[in-house]
Motif scaffolding. Structure first.
Motif, PDB file in Angstrom:
ATOM      1  N   SER A  21       0.804  -1.228   0.000  1.00  0.00           N
ATOM      2  CA  SER A  21       0.000   0.000   0.000  1.00  0.00           C
ATOM      3  C   SER A  21       0.837   1.278   0.000  1.00  0.00           C
ATOM      4  CB  SER A  21      -0.946   0.001   1.199  1.00  0.00           C
ATOM      5  OG  SER A  21      -0.190  -0.011   2.386  1.00  0.00           O
ATOM      6  N   ASP A  22       2.152   1.168   0.117  1.00  0.00           N
ATOM      7  CA  ASP A  22       2.948   2.389  -0.051  1.00  0.00           C
ATOM      8  C   ASP A  22       4.381   2.043  -0.461  1.00  0.00           C
ATOM      9  OD1 ASP A  22       4.369   1.705   2.268  1.00  0.00           O
ATOM     10  OD2 ASP A  22       2.902   2.763   3.523  1.00  0.00           O
ATOM     11  N   THR A  23       5.172   3.060  -0.715  1.00  0.00           N
ATOM     12  CA  THR A  23       6.521   2.835  -1.253  1.00  0.00           C
ATOM     13  C   THR A  23       7.443   2.227  -0.197  1.00  0.00           C
ATOM     14  OG1 THR A  23       6.978   5.145  -0.738  1.00  0.00           O
ATOM     15  CG2 THR A  23       6.472   4.618  -3.015  1.00  0.00           C
ATOM     16  N   GLU A  24       7.125   2.445   1.074  1.00  0.00           N
ATOM     17  CA  GLU A  24       7.961   1.875   2.126  1.00  0.00           C
ATOM     18  C   GLU A  24       7.851   0.345   2.112  1.00  0.00           C
ATOM     19  OE1 GLU A  24       7.971   2.727   6.753  1.00  0.00           O
ATOM     20  OE2 GLU A  24       7.978   4.557   5.523  1.00  0.00           O
ATOM     21  N   GLU A  25       6.590  -0.134   2.045  1.00  0.00           N
ATOM     22  CA  GLU A  25       6.375  -1.589   1.963  1.00  0.00           C
ATOM     23  C   GLU A  25       7.003  -2.140   0.695  1.00  0.00           C
ATOM     24  OE1 GLU A  25       2.312  -2.851   2.459  1.00  0.00           O
ATOM     25  OE2 GLU A  25       2.021  -1.464   4.134  1.00  0.00           O
ATOM     26  N   LEU A  26       6.921  -1.358  -0.379  1.00  0.00           N
ATOM     27  CA  LEU A  26       7.513  -1.780  -1.649  1.00  0.00           C
ATOM     28  C   LEU A  26       9.021  -1.968  -1.487  1.00  0.00           C
ATOM     29  CD1 LEU A  26       7.114  -2.224  -4.743  1.00  0.00           C
ATOM     30  CD2 LEU A  26       7.762   0.182  -5.005  1.00  0.00           C
ATOM     31  N   ALA A  27       9.650  -0.964  -0.848  1.00  0.00           N
ATOM     32  CA  ALA A  27      11.101  -1.021  -0.656  1.00  0.00           C
ATOM     33  C   ALA A  27      11.459  -2.239   0.194  1.00  0.00           C
ATOM     34  CB  ALA A  27      11.585   0.264   0.003  1.00  0.00           C
ATOM     35  N   GLN A  28      10.631  -2.537   1.202  1.00  0.00           N
ATOM     36  CA  GLN A  28      10.870  -3.723   2.045  1.00  0.00           C
ATOM     37  C   GLN A  28      10.829  -4.994   1.199  1.00  0.00           C
ATOM     38  OE1 GLN A  28       8.084  -3.839   5.278  1.00  0.00           O
ATOM     39  NE2 GLN A  28       9.079  -2.119   6.325  1.00  0.00           N
ATOM     40  N   TYR A  29       9.789  -5.070   0.341  1.00  0.00           N
ATOM     41  CA  TYR A  29       9.653  -6.262  -0.493  1.00  0.00           C
ATOM     42  C   TYR A  29      10.867  -6.410  -1.399  1.00  0.00           C
ATOM     43  CZ  TYR A  29       8.110  -9.624  -3.904  1.00  0.00           C
ATOM     44  OH  TYR A  29       8.066 -10.717  -4.711  1.00  0.00           O
ATOM     45  N   MET A  30      11.267  -5.277  -2.016  1.00  0.00           N
ATOM     46  CA  MET A  30      12.382  -5.305  -2.965  1.00  0.00           C
ATOM     47  C   MET A  30      13.671  -5.739  -2.256  1.00  0.00           C
ATOM     48  SD  MET A  30      11.055  -4.375  -5.843  1.00  0.00           S
ATOM     49  CE  MET A  30      12.344  -3.792  -6.939  1.00  0.00           C
ATOM     50  N   ALA A  31      13.790  -5.365  -1.000  1.00  0.00           N
ATOM     51  CA  ALA A  31      14.994  -5.726  -0.264  1.00  0.00           C
ATOM     52  C   ALA A  31      14.956  -7.210   0.132  1.00  0.00           C
ATOM     53  CB  ALA A  31      15.119  -4.849   0.977  1.00  0.00           C
ATOM     54  N   GLN A  32      13.758  -7.701   0.496  1.00  0.00           N
ATOM     55  CA  GLN A  32      13.659  -9.099   0.945  1.00  0.00           C
ATOM     56  C   GLN A  32      13.690 -10.095  -0.211  1.00  0.00           C
ATOM     57  OE1 GLN A  32      10.090  -8.916   3.247  1.00  0.00           O
ATOM     58  NE2 GLN A  32      11.101  -7.819   4.936  1.00  0.00           N
ATOM     59  N   GLN A  33      13.070  -9.698  -1.322  1.00  0.00           N
ATOM     60  CA  GLN A  33      12.993 -10.621  -2.471  1.00  0.00           C
ATOM     61  C   GLN A  33      13.642  -9.979  -3.694  1.00  0.00           C
ATOM     62  OE1 GLN A  33      11.139 -13.583  -2.072  1.00  0.00           O
ATOM     63  NE2 GLN A  33      10.618 -13.046   0.031  1.00  0.00           N
ATOM     64  N   PRO A  34      14.920  -9.692  -3.659  1.00  0.00           N
ATOM     65  CA  PRO A  34      15.516  -8.965  -4.783  1.00  0.00           C
ATOM     66  C   PRO A  34      15.473  -9.804  -6.068  1.00  0.00           C
ATOM     67  CG  PRO A  34      17.224  -9.725  -3.259  1.00  0.00           C
ATOM     68  CD  PRO A  34      15.925 -10.094  -2.651  1.00  0.00           C
ATOM     69  N   GLY A  35      15.186  -9.100  -7.174  1.00  0.00           N
ATOM     70  CA  GLY A  35      15.261  -9.756  -8.473  1.00  0.00           C
ATOM     71  C   GLY A  35      14.075 -10.623  -8.837  1.00  0.00           C
ATOM     72  N   THR A  36      13.091 -10.741  -7.951  1.00  0.00           N
ATOM     73  CA  THR A  36      11.964 -11.615  -8.297  1.00  0.00           C
ATOM     74  C   THR A  36      10.965 -10.912  -9.203  1.00  0.00           C
ATOM     75  OG1 THR A  36      10.896 -10.923  -6.261  1.00  0.00           O
ATOM     76  CG2 THR A  36      12.081 -13.010  -6.191  1.00  0.00           C
ATOM     77  N   ALA A  37      10.749  -9.584  -8.981  1.00  0.00           N
ATOM     78  CA  ALA A  37       9.726  -8.875  -9.748  1.00  0.00           C
ATOM     79  C   ALA A  37      10.262  -8.466 -11.108  1.00  0.00           C
ATOM     80  CB  ALA A  37       9.257  -7.655  -8.977  1.00  0.00           C
ATOM     81  N   GLU A  38       9.413  -8.604 -12.122  1.00  0.00           N
ATOM     82  CA  GLU A  38       9.780  -8.113 -13.448  1.00  0.00           C
ATOM     83  C   GLU A  38       9.177  -6.731 -13.691  1.00  0.00           C
ATOM     84  OE1 GLU A  38       9.542 -11.224 -16.765  1.00  0.00           O
ATOM     85  OE2 GLU A  38       8.507 -12.117 -15.034  1.00  0.00           O
ATOM     86  N   VAL A  39       7.962  -6.560 -13.178  1.00  0.00           N
ATOM     87  CA  VAL A  39       7.291  -5.263 -13.367  1.00  0.00           C
ATOM     88  C   VAL A  39       6.687  -4.812 -12.038  1.00  0.00           C
ATOM     89  CG1 VAL A  39       5.437  -4.036 -14.552  1.00  0.00           C
ATOM     90  CG2 VAL A  39       6.699  -5.814 -15.757  1.00  0.00           C
ATOM     91  N   LEU A  40       6.894  -3.509 -11.723  1.00  0.00           N
ATOM     92  CA  LEU A  40       6.217  -2.905 -10.580  1.00  0.00           C
ATOM     93  C   LEU A  40       5.113  -2.020 -11.126  1.00  0.00           C
ATOM     94  CD1 LEU A  40       9.362  -1.663  -8.601  1.00  0.00           C
ATOM     95  CD2 LEU A  40       8.294  -3.929  -8.523  1.00  0.00           C
ATOM     96  N   VAL A  41       3.880  -2.239 -10.631  1.00  0.00           N
ATOM     97  CA  VAL A  41       2.773  -1.352 -11.016  1.00  0.00           C
ATOM     98  C   VAL A  41       2.573  -0.385  -9.841  1.00  0.00           C
ATOM     99  CG1 VAL A  41       0.348  -1.202 -11.647  1.00  0.00           C
ATOM    100  CG2 VAL A  41       1.722  -3.135 -12.441  1.00  0.00           C
TER     101      VAL A  41
END
Lengths: 222, 575
Positions: free
Chosen positions: A37-57
């Protein structure tokens, strides 16, 4: 478009829209890894699961300031050298925001939030960005085309070439353009070459040049 | 303050006239009595007396300071005494008394000297002069009571009717009397000189001249050199006249004071003007401070104290208005002028200045309140707009989009069930929803300058230009960031003006010139038919209100060649 299941992370503070996007993308064959729901949670996800996402909406307006968090998240990702595809959703058709989004570089899209309701548009845009392409909302493109202030380089384009550029800006591939205009793919190829030539864009990787052409179109307004 | 009529001046003028007559008679009588003396010797003292008498009359008219006028009169009369005594010696027994009077010349001229120099008078000088005068008085009394040369056959002259003693007493006293006269001169001149030197401030040319004059008078007196004494007297008189004329109260200065008091309230400047108006360079103006409940002076030193309200009205002018204290004017070098019109005008000027300052402060306070309240209205409106836009974004738009998503899913499901009519209905619903969303977006964008939320002012104005159906040229100068509120104001100016251009102007094109500096200036020009009037339409009036609430101003010129609207928005000192 590839048949590959694009791995997507969705960030939007409005829960109804967030769920809607997830449903639509799942339905259209994308793999939704996470919805935040916000960029902070997004940053957390990106840090925990690096390289898994291909596209961020990403919704552009998110807490805490409800201004341009989405674009700032994109800019900070690019500054860190992360070239993940980013599709920004905006409430408004703003050329300024579109230029900022594309100027960040990489596979980037700028789409009106309204498109969420047309499932295929959103899914197509996600796939384009996943494939390294860029997307600009048709309404922004029309706005720019309708404007009478066009720089000289754009003026040199023929009517047909402008039409092709406009479809390029929307993120269509050459094949998509040929289907849309009912002309052969070869003719589209030659139009694209002419456009790049007239805009003075040097030969390089195809997708990159297409982005530059679109940027040229956008910047011609500034 | 004291009410002074014309009587002191009349008295002074009468005394001056008498002194002049006495000098003329003295000169004439002594010329007859002692024809063997040279004309110069005979006429020296009467001439000095005439000069002093004239000076006394003049001072009484233009610069009536009591002590100074009395001192000058005293010298004029004392100068007449010796020639009169000489001339009357064979006609009247009064000649001995007259002959004793000139001993007063040095104390009198010392008093004049003390009253001439700059600065606050000390008590010591006056005290010394008073002691010398008293001693002079004693010598006069003793002389009159003991000296009778006519009675003793020392000369062919009238006997002294006041003599009480015989010859031997006087012979015994003579050398003491002479010594006492010398002492009077030395004490008076010395006291005045010390006083002059001790005073704070520069020992300038006037002080040097007075000291020299005093020395001349005293030296001439001690050595019985009438010419030297006369020169000294004239020197002291000249310096005094010069100072008196320079410092005399003047109507021109009073006019200056009134003019400036109306326009400003700078205590130091007003004190300077008051000092000029009352002819006292050391004058002090003490302003009443109602908060501290006491009088204050500009640049007041620690030891400085306002004079007592009950102090002598010759020294302190108390200015009140409707029972409220305004100020005290303290004369320092000499008494306040006796001219009531000068004092009244000074008092009026101080009242005027205080009243003006009060009114100006009230007005400024009111204006500040109005400005703040306008600014608050603008801020509140902006906040309300933002809130509405946010509500639309978070509420209506979210619901509409999620409805769209559901329609979309339903549509996908209908395709699997294969009901073409349902699919068609769903597609229609989706399309209407799209229009609703577009409409909502348009509405929200009109409520608040969303372009400003994301981009800079030039970007936002570029977007306005892009959206405008007419060709709009945007030029931007400067790079300063005007801040959010000023940007919003400038943005509203351009929005409103472009809307007017589209709706009313019938223009072919428009230009927007943005100057990003201090102040921020945004100008919108079209080539339409003109007719824009801020007084007529609420649009431009509202715009002007908004610009003025930010402390700026809106200029509108409109004629048949087009309309030009320019908003100047200064950097804000808003709290």
């Amino acid at each position: 478009m590839s048949d590959h299941r694009a791995a997507v992370v969705v960030a939007d503070d409005a829960p109804l829209i967030r769920e809607g996007i997830c449903q639509l993308l799942s339905g259209a064959g994308c793999e939704v890894l996470a919805a935040v729901s916000d960029t902070e949670e997004l940053a957390q996800y990106m840090a925990q699961q690096p390289g898994t996402a291909e596209v961020l909406v990403l919704d552009i307006r998110m807490p805490p300031t409800h201004t341009d968090e989405g674009i700032r998240a994109l800019e900070s990702l690019r500054a860190q050298g992360n070239e993940v595809g980013v599709l920004l959703l905006s409430m408004y058709a703003s050329p300024t925001l579109a230029v900022r989004a594309l100027a960040a570089g990489g596979a980037t899209g700028y789409l009106l939030k309204d498109r969420v309701k047309d499932g295929t548009t959103l899914a197509d845009a996600v796939r384009t960005v996943a494939a390294g392409g860029s997307v600009v909302d048709p309404e922004v493109v029309s706005l720019l085309m309708a404007s009478r202030q066009r720089a000289e380089s754009i003026d040199r384009l023929s009517a047909r070439e402008i039409e092709v550029l406009r479809l390029m800006a929307e993120g269509r591939s050459n094949l998509g353009i040929s289907r849309s205009l009912g002309i052969s793919a070869k003719t589209v190829d030659s139009h694209v070459e002419h456009i790049l030539d007239k805009l003075g864009i040097q030969p390089s990787a195809d997708e990159h040049r297409r982005v530059l052409a679109v940027l040229e179109l956008l910047r011609a307004q500034g | 303050m004291t009410v002074r009529g014309t009587s002191p001046r009349t008295l002074a003028l009468t005394a001056a006239a008498l002194a002049a007559v006495a000098n003329v008679i003295g000169a004439s009588l002594s010329r007859d009595a002692v024809p063997y003396l040279s004309t110069v010797d005979v006429l020296t003292l009467p001439t000095i007396g005439l000069v002093f008498a004239a000076a006394a009359a003049y001072l009484a008219i233009v610069a009536p300071h009591r002590t100074a006028v009395l001192a000058v009169l005293g010298v004029a009369l004392a100068a007449a005494a010796a020639p009169l005594a000489l001339g009357l010696a064979q006609r009247s027994g009064l000649w001995v008394a007259l002959d004793a009077l000139p001993v007063l010349v040095v104390p009198t001229v010392a008093l004049l000297a003390i009253g001439t120099a700059r600065g606050r008078r000390g008590r010591a000088g006056r005290f010394v002069v008073a002691v010398a005068s008293a001693l002079a008085g004693v010598t006069i009394v003793v002389t009159v009571a003991t000296y009778d040369p006519g009675g003793w056959g020392w000369c062919r002259c009238q006997p002294n009717p006041f003599a009480l003693t015989d010859e031997s007493v006087y012979t015994g006293l003579a050398s003491w009397l002479w010594g006492a006269q010398m002492a009077v001169a030395v004490v008076a001149a010395g006291g005045a000189t010390v006083e002059l030197i001790r005073r704070p401030g520069r020992f300038g040319l006037p002080e040097a001249a007075i000291t020299a004059g005093l020395a001349g008078v005293t030296g001439g007196w001690l050595a019985s050199q009438a010419q030297l004494t006369s020169a000294g007297l004239l020197l002291v008189l000249a310096v005094h006249l010069r100072a008196a004329l320079r410092h005399r109260p003047s109507r021109a200065h009073v006019a200056d004071l009134l003019l400036e008091a109306r326009e400003q309230h700078d205590p130091a400047r007003l004190e300077e003007l008051v000092a000029r108006a009352i002819g006292d360079p050391a004058a002090a103006v003490w302003w009443w401070d109602p908060v501290a409940d006491e009088y204050h002076r500009a640049g007041q030193a620690d030891g400085d104290r306002a004079p007592d309200i009950g102090a002598s009205p010759r020294r302190v002018l108390r200015v009140d208005t409707e029972g409220r204290p305004i100020a005290l004017v303290e004369a320092v070098s000499h008494d306040l002028p006796v001219d009531m019109s000068v004092l009244d005008s000074v008092a009026e000027a101080l009242r005027l200045s205080t009243e003006n300052r009060r009114l100006t402060e009230e007005l400024r306070h009111s204006l500040e309140q109005v400005r703040e309240s306008r600014a608050r209205i603008v801020t509140a409106t902006d906040e309300a707009r933002k809130r509405i836009e946010r509500d639309l974004h978070d509420g209506a738009q979210q619901l509409l989009i999620s409805t769209g998503v559901k329609l979309n899913l339903a549509s996908a499901q209908s395709q699997t069930t294969g009901d073409p009519r349902l699919a068609e209905t769903l597609a229609e619903a989706s399309s209407e929803l799209g229009r609703a969303l577009t409409e909502l977006r348009r509405l929200a964008a009109g409520i608040t300058p969303t372009a400003l939320v994301h981009g800079s002012l030039p970007d936002a104005i570029d977007e306005l230009a892009i959206r405008c159906p007419l060709p709009v040229t945007v030029t931007t100068q400067g790079v300063a960031n005007p801040g959010h509120e000023r940007s919003a104001t400038a943005y509203f100016v351009v929005t409103e003006c472009l809307t007017n251009v589209i709706k009313h102007a019938g223009a072919g094109s428009a230009t927007v010139a943005l100057h990003l500096g201090e102040p921020l200036v945004v100008t919108v020009v079209d080539d339409g038919r003109g007719g824009a009037d801020p007084a007529a339409g609420s649009g431009l009036r509202g715009l002007a209100d908004r610009v003025e609430a930010s402390g700026g101003h809106l200029d509108v010129t409109s004629d048949d060649r087009g309309t030009r609207v320019s908003a100047t928005i200064p950097k804000q000192a808003r709290p």
